[in-house]
Each structure stands twice: as C-alpha cells, then as structure tokens.
Design an enzyme around this catalytic site. Structure first.
Site, mmCIF file in Angstrom:
data_model
loop_
_atom_site.group_PDB
_atom_site.id
_atom_site.type_symbol
_atom_site.label_atom_id
_atom_site.label_comp_id
_atom_site.label_asym_id
_atom_site.label_seq_id
_atom_site.Cartn_x
_atom_site.Cartn_y
_atom_site.Cartn_z
ATOM 1 N N GLU A 56 2.035 -8.278 4.816
ATOM 2 C CA GLU A 56 1.020 -9.326 4.992
ATOM 3 C C GLU A 56 1.381 -10.481 4.075
ATOM 4 O O GLU A 56 1.969 -11.471 4.499
ATOM 5 C CB GLU A 56 -0.373 -8.771 4.689
ATOM 6 C CG GLU A 56 -1.482 -9.787 4.914
ATOM 7 C CD GLU A 56 -2.862 -9.218 4.629
ATOM 8 O OE1 GLU A 56 -3.808 -10.021 4.530
ATOM 9 O OE2 GLU A 56 -3.011 -7.982 4.499
ATOM 10 N N GLN A 69 5.664 2.933 -11.571
ATOM 11 C CA GLN A 69 5.438 4.363 -11.731
ATOM 12 C C GLN A 69 4.607 4.964 -10.600
ATOM 13 O O GLN A 69 4.120 4.252 -9.720
ATOM 14 C CB GLN A 69 4.802 4.637 -13.099
ATOM 15 C CG GLN A 69 5.702 4.213 -14.254
ATOM 16 C CD GLN A 69 5.084 4.443 -15.608
ATOM 17 O OE1 GLN A 69 4.093 5.164 -15.752
ATOM 18 N NE2 GLN A 69 5.655 3.837 -16.642
ATOM 19 N N HIS A 75 0.640 -4.935 -2.891
ATOM 20 C CA HIS A 75 0.375 -5.527 -1.592
ATOM 21 C C HIS A 75 -0.055 -6.969 -1.824
ATOM 22 O O HIS A 75 -0.247 -7.383 -2.979
ATOM 23 C CB HIS A 75 -0.706 -4.733 -0.846
ATOM 24 C CG HIS A 75 -0.782 -5.045 0.619
ATOM 25 N ND1 HIS A 75 -1.897 -5.593 1.211
ATOM 26 C CD2 HIS A 75 0.142 -4.893 1.594
ATOM 27 C CE1 HIS A 75 -1.661 -5.750 2.503
ATOM 28 N NE2 HIS A 75 -0.426 -5.331 2.768
ATOM 29 N N GLU A 78 -2.396 -12.433 3.119
ATOM 30 C CA GLU A 78 -1.587 -13.336 3.934
ATOM 31 C C GLU A 78 -1.636 -14.759 3.369
ATOM 32 O O GLU A 78 -0.658 -15.494 3.409
ATOM 33 C CB GLU A 78 -2.106 -13.291 5.382
ATOM 34 C CG GLU A 78 -1.288 -14.130 6.353
ATOM 35 C CD GLU A 78 -1.934 -15.485 6.627
ATOM 36 O OE1 GLU A 78 -1.183 -16.461 6.812
ATOM 37 O OE2 GLU A 78 -3.171 -15.556 6.643
ATOM 38 N N HIS A 102 1.082 4.435 -13.818
ATOM 39 C CA HIS A 102 0.517 5.286 -12.784
ATOM 40 C C HIS A 102 -0.774 4.743 -12.164
ATOM 41 O O HIS A 102 -1.731 4.427 -12.871
ATOM 42 C CB HIS A 102 0.242 6.685 -13.345
ATOM 43 C CG HIS A 102 1.394 7.252 -14.114
ATOM 44 N ND1 HIS A 102 2.590 7.575 -13.528
ATOM 45 C CD2 HIS A 102 1.553 7.526 -15.425
ATOM 46 C CE1 HIS A 102 3.424 8.036 -14.439
ATOM 47 N NE2 HIS A 102 2.823 8.013 -15.599
ATOM 48 N N HIS A 107 -2.200 -6.730 -6.507
ATOM 49 C CA HIS A 107 -2.490 -7.277 -5.181
ATOM 50 C C HIS A 107 -2.352 -8.792 -5.226
ATOM 51 O O HIS A 107 -3.058 -9.482 -5.945
ATOM 52 C CB HIS A 107 -3.894 -6.875 -4.722
ATOM 53 C CG HIS A 107 -4.035 -6.863 -3.222
ATOM 54 N ND1 HIS A 107 -4.037 -8.011 -2.477
ATOM 55 C CD2 HIS A 107 -4.133 -5.834 -2.340
ATOM 56 C CE1 HIS A 107 -4.157 -7.700 -1.186
ATOM 57 N NE2 HIS A 107 -4.211 -6.371 -1.076
ATOM 58 N N ASN A 185 11.983 4.924 -19.185
ATOM 59 C CA ASN A 185 12.144 4.864 -17.744
ATOM 60 C C ASN A 185 13.558 4.487 -17.327
ATOM 61 O O ASN A 185 13.998 4.859 -16.238
ATOM 62 C CB ASN A 185 11.111 3.906 -17.143
ATOM 63 C CG ASN A 185 9.757 4.559 -16.979
ATOM 64 O OD1 ASN A 185 9.482 5.202 -15.989
ATOM 65 N ND2 ASN A 185 8.907 4.411 -17.998
#
Length: 551
Positions: A56, A69, A75, A78, A102, A107, A185
């Site tokens: 999107e 993680q 996300h 649009e 975690h 967004h 990591n």
C-alpha cells in the site's frame, strides 16, 4: 537462504510490481513475509515471523546493520510520505544500525533515524523519530517529530509536539545498550548464515563430534560469515560482549570478590587483559574464572576516558552466568544479566524475590543518576519510624543493586525492608518504598489492609482506610520535596498496551488532604489500575511511578 519475498500486487495506485532489493550480506528468515519495493541494506537481519509489506504505502528503506526482530510489522498508508536521508520520498525509512525489537509496529508514513532503538510492542505511526533515540516498551508515538537523542519511557503516549519536545535526553548507558543489541544481532545474522552454509557449519559439527575441543581465534563477525564461531564454556552472550568491546576499541578488565566481601563491594582486579585478540581474551577470562572458582567474577570495558562500560557479572559462587539466563537457587545467589541481546535492556534484570515493579524502579533511579539505599526495621520500631541502614550500595549496576537488596532482605527476614532513591546533588530522598514486610515480600503497591504510618518519631500519625503504609509514605515524600502529584488510570484491556489516561492533579498541601484525594480517585475508578505519579517540574521528568490499585 530461501526467502519468502514477492512482488507488490497490482493496485489502483500502483502497478509497478516492484520486488524486494536484498543485499547479499543481509539475512532474511524464511518465515518472514517480504513484499514489494523494500530495500534491505548490508548486514541487515530480519528475524522469524516478521511482516514487511510495501503493497500500500511504498517504498520502504531499511539501512545497513539494522535488526528487525521477531513479530515486527512494517506497513504504510497509501497516502503520506517522509523524506529519507538520501532526499527521496519513502513510506517508511529506517536508518542504519537501528533495532526494531519484538512485536513493534512501524506504520508509514514513518521515519526512524540511525541508531534508534524501538522497544517491545511499541508503535510509531505518522511520525519521525530522530537519530539515536531510545523508545522503550509499550510506547505510542504518533503525529509528532521526536528530536534526535531523546529517551521515551515504557508506556509513554507521545501524541503532541509539546510532549515530544519535553522528552529527556538519552543517557550514556542507554546508548551503550543500544549498540550492544546491534552487536548481538550482527552475530546472530552471521550465525544464521553460517548454519545454512555446509562449508561453514560442517567443520564445527566435525569438531564437536570428534573431540569437543575448544579452539579460539581472533575472528570477527564478518569472518564468521565465511568460517566457524568461537566455542567456549562461556555463554554466547559473554563472548559477544567481549567481541563488541574489542571492536569498539575498549580495554577489557575483570575483577573478583568472595561472598563476604561482595556485600561491601570490595572487588579485586584479576590479571590485566592486554590483548586485542578475541581468542586470547576469552582464554584470559576463563583463566580468571578457574583461579577464582566459588567467587564472583565480573567483566567490564574501559574507554579512553577510563570510564567503565557494560559491567556484567559472568560468574557467581554457584556457577557461570551463561547466555543471560538465571540460575536461581536462593535469593542471595541469583544470576543476572545486564543485557539479553534481543532488545531487553536495563529493565530485563531477573530476580527471584523482587517484583517486576521494584526492579523497574531500580532501573529508573539508576538511569536518572540517583543513588540507591536500603533500610530495615523490626515490627516494634516500625511504629516509631526508627529505621536502620543496610550495607551501603555504591554500585551503578542494576544487577548488583538487585543482589544487594536481596542480600539485605535475607539478612533481615521477618522485618520491614525499604528501597530508597537519593538525589545526591540536592541531598534529598526522591523515593521510599517498602519491598519486604514481616509476613512476606511486597509484590505490588496495590490496595492493602487499613494501615497507619507514623512520621517524625511518632509525633504525628496519618491514617488511611484504603492506602498501604508505603503509599502514604510516598505521598509524604512527594509533598515534602515540593513535587507535582498526579494520578493515572487504565482498564484491564488497555493496561496491556500501556494506554493510561490522566485522572487529574492533586492540589493538596497536607498529607491528610492528599490521602483523601487519592482515595477519592480509587473510588472513582473501581476495577481499574490506578498509578501514582511524582513529577519534578523543574527537571521536567517523572521521579516516581507506582501502581496503587489493581483490578
């Protein structure tokens, strides 16, 4: 490496069918969903169970050395874009050497700068988080721009720019922790890549199967991509800490102390470790452990300013601390780890006797530079407030503070024990909370049986019908310190996300009026969590957060 990545689906707003761009040194776990125009830089690690969908909002950028993680969702909407460091428009930009830990949610439109740390289950939406920021657990950052180098405490809700501008600066120990997580990591990334490469993993398996011998070399994380990992009886986390210290140019020191002198903090140095070789440093560490078996041994780094960093106990009288796990046997002999390597920081100290709330208070006091003390008193003298000091606590290590507290509790079983936070500069106490009572440990500071607390050697008594003695004591301390007192509440469902709502400020000037105001609030929100907040208005920071009612 079988990566589950697909092109972006055709939509009314995009028919590019763009596919992920993954650098050859990055590691993406096969259970990760990677969709659309996502750029992964060098040495990125994408852990199992993540969802990164540029279907999107698009494109996404994840900079080199960054770790994403388990359970993270990235996300974007649009509509809406942020400007990346390269001057281009992105739905989501995550810079270099960042840690998205975690279950966090990023967004878009969202920007997360270089070397940022986003804690467990925290959310960043329609916001910019400047470089070097530390965002702890269960925080919400929305519709704001966080200046670089700011600290966001666990459970914070930052939705106005005024809140963002008032955030405190990140402390040195927070920066060191964030760098440590990146280092851990990177070792995981290299290890996963090695495990999938027969040429890399076969010699390690052969060595373990044939002789079980330990071989130490001075390899780096990058060399692990082509070779095998160091094997040692030390935990993998300790090895990574040593590697990180060497890579950052720190000197390495070790100290030991027996159980009797541990209570007074009388540590003695082991033989100096002068080498820059990882293998030789590990050998020297193990030699120190063997020479001082049955004692405490701790590891630390020393920077150019002769300041200690990453101080961690790696051996206790009951054995070696391995992989950051607890080998609990008795309250006075619990193993702790300063860092667990997966984003769980200072608040992740383990304890067999202290509540999570008490450990969190310890972490907050140390982070603000306060000293910590303990006092005890028997039931008879409790009524007159005649408290006596336990052994002084001189350390700034959360692990050792917890150990000292538990030692005091064991030494004074059947008595009251309280934790004290001290502002050494202002020469005043900022926190007093009872952590043990004659009938057992105080697990939380929720509602309790009617209690009476005496102050000033018994000259004045304030009685509460709903508040515990330690809560009344906290109110007194806040009033005496001239601090602002507020209350917050949250129901059980929102408690999980840390979405606290203000219950108003307490304007009282006397203890009796303050107690009445707090009890009125508890009655107004039955069946909910209520917490007491103390605020230093001059420093614009909270000095106390204590839950005083639970459902």
């Amino acid at each position: 490496m079988a990566v589950r990545s697909t092109a972006a689906p055709p939509t009314p707003w995009s028919r590019s069918l763009a596919e992920p761009d993954i650098h050859q040194t990055a590691y993406v776990h096969s259970s990760c969903n990677l969709i659309g125009n996502v750029h992964l830089g060098a040495n990125v690690i994408i852990a199992p169970g993540t969802s990164i969908r540029a279907d999107e909002g698009t494109p996404f950028y994840i900079g080199e050395n960054t770790n994403i993680q388990d359970g993270v969702v990235i996300h974007g909407l649009e509509q809406g874009r942020v400007i990346g460091d390269d001057g281009e428009k992105y739905s989501v930009w995550i810079g270099k050497s960042a840690s998205i830990t975690h279950m966090a949610l990023i967004h878009g439109p969202a920007y997360v700068g270089d070397s940022c740390f986003i804690g467990f289950r925290s959310t960043v939406f329609n916001a910019r988080v400047g470089a070097g920021c530390i965002v702890m657990m269960h925080a919400l950052i929305q519709d704001v721009e966080i200046p670089p180098g700011k600290y966001v405490a666990s459970g914070s809700i930052i939705t106005t720019q005024q809140q963002a501008d008032r955030l405190p600066d990140v402390q040195d120990q927070d920066q060191q922790f964030a760098h440590h997580v990146v280092g851990i990591n990177q070792a995981l990334r290299a290890g996963y890549r090695c495990a999938e490469d027969l040429k890399c993993i076969t010699p390690i398996r052969d060595e373990l199967n044939v002789s079980g011998a330990k071989s130490y070399t001075s390899i780096t994380v990058e060399e692990l991509d082509r070779s095998s990992e160091v094997a040692s009886k030390l935990g993998a986390e300790t090895i990574e800490q040593v590697r990180y210290l060497l890579e950052q140019g720190y000197k390495i020191g070790t100290e030991h102390v027996d159980q009797r002198r541990f209570r007074t903090g009388s540590w003695q140095s082991c033989k100096a470790i002068e080498t820059r070789s990882l293998g030789q440093a590990i050998a020297a560490l193990e030699s120190c452990l063997v020479d001082h078996s049955g004692e405490y041994v701790r590891l630390f780094g020393i920077d150019n300013g002769r300041k200690r960093v990453l101080e961690t106990i790696i051996q206790r009288p009951d054995g070696v601390v391995s992989n950051g796990t607890s080998s609990f046997k008795a309250p006075a002999a619990t193993s702790y780890s300063s860092y667990n390597g997966n984003g769980n920081g200072n608040g992740a100290v383990a304890s067999g006797s202290l509540s999570a709330e008490t450990i969190n208070q310890i972490r907050q006091l140390l982070a603000k530079g306060y000293k910590i003390g303990t006092e005890h008193v028997d039931e008879r003298r409790f009524r007159t407030g005649t408290w006596q000091n336990c052994q002084p606590i001189e350390t700034n290590s959360a692990n050792e503070v917890v150990a000292a507290l538990e030692d005091c509790m064991v030494s004074h079983q059947g008595e009251y024990v309280r934790l004290i936070g001290i502002d050494a500069k202002a020469k005043r106490r900022v926190l007093e909370t009872i952590i043990q009572r004659p009938n057992g440990q105080v697990v939380s500071s929720g509602t309790a049986k009617p209690a009476a607390t005496s102050y000033g050697g018994g000259t004045a008594t304030v009685t509460s019908t709903r508040l515990s003695a330690e809560v009344v004591d906290q109110l007194r301390q806040l009033l005496q310190g001239g601090l602002k007192i507020t209350l917050e509440h949250v129901d059980q469902r929102r408690f999980r996300t840390g979405t606290w709502a203000s219950a108003g400020q307490i304007e009282a000037r006397t203890e009796r009026d303050a107690i009445a105001a707090v009890e009125a609030c508890l009655s107004e929100y039955p069946g909910e969590y209520v917490r007491l907040i103390g605020i230093d208005t001059a420093a614009k920071r909270r000095v106390l957060e204590a839950i005083i009612q639970r459902p």
